[in-house]
Enzyme design. Sequence first.
Site: not given
Length: 371
Positions: A188, A272, A328, A352
């Site tokens: 990240d 990303e 979850c 992060d």
Amino acid sequence: MAKLNKAYKFRIHPTDEQSLMIHKTFGCVRFVYNKMLAERKETYENLKDDKEALKNAKPPTPAKYKKEYEWLKEVDSLALANAQLNLDKAYKAFFKGNAKFPKFKTKRHKQSYTTNVVNGNIELLDGHIKLPKLKKVKIKQHREIPFMHKIKSCTLSMTASGKYYISILTEYDKKIETKEIKEVVGLDFAMNGLFVDSEGEKANYPKFYRQMLDKLAKEQRKLSRKKKGSSNWNKQRIRVAKIQEKVANQRKNFLHHKSKQLVTYYDAVVIEDLDIKGMSQALKFGKSVADNGWGMFTSFLQYKLKEQGKQLIKIDKWFPSTKTCSNCGSVKEIKLSERTYQCTCGLNLDRDYNSALNIKKEGIRLLASAQ
């Protein structure tokens, strides 16, 4: 067998005569690039409403200007040909929508030119490199280039502090065996520390730029008080440039080591696909980005992983890695000021680290769907 490229950068020490020729080549390359751009710009303005005519318009070449400007014949013709290729690339990127319209080059742009290997015109000799128009130039070759690497081209450049470098692009054959993906890590992007990975580890990126900020500001103030163009101004300009170059070299060295570390331990790295420039402008994180080098880091990762038969996986920049609970899967809004991700399921994690876990999961999902 795959054909791969690798560049080796070395410091060179040209004589005064060779320096003069290098500077002359810099100037001629810039002149030809700007001439061709001016012509192509005029053609674009005249024919932009007629796409077919624009597509078939013949672009100018460096040879066209040699009749009118005899001094262009004094420099390496391959350097001028590469100026044309660079302009062609810039134009293609513009028409594909990947870049802005090409800009004219000034002396403030990076001083460099590229020449190619033709009939043994470039050759590494004992402590020297033979180059077109320059003959033998002294080189500080701190590491050997493997004998199976074939030299394709060389780019000569000069830093703002007056140091000369040569980047030797080589091509070689390598049998790349695709590695079975066992170990995967998600990264990240962290504005103030490069990245946090899915193991919870931080890059611990030293803030080279910020560390030098006070010293740099002090030297820049001294520069602003001196008469521009004077001998003392030039000396001070070089002092400022040396600080900036030191920061850039420290950053590059750290990013090389960190990317090598990840490539050694993991078979796939997931990141990303971010627009860092856009983010820095929108969030006003100028200095943090200047002290980061994420783009350089990802390019290092890309070629190092490819060389090992490993993979760099880029997930969509709109993937809600920050908003999603890594436990979850529920999604919620989270403010930039919130440094901890708390979920109703009981998860309480550094934001992060939570994002890195989500990035890893998405990367594994993409890998599975691609099989």
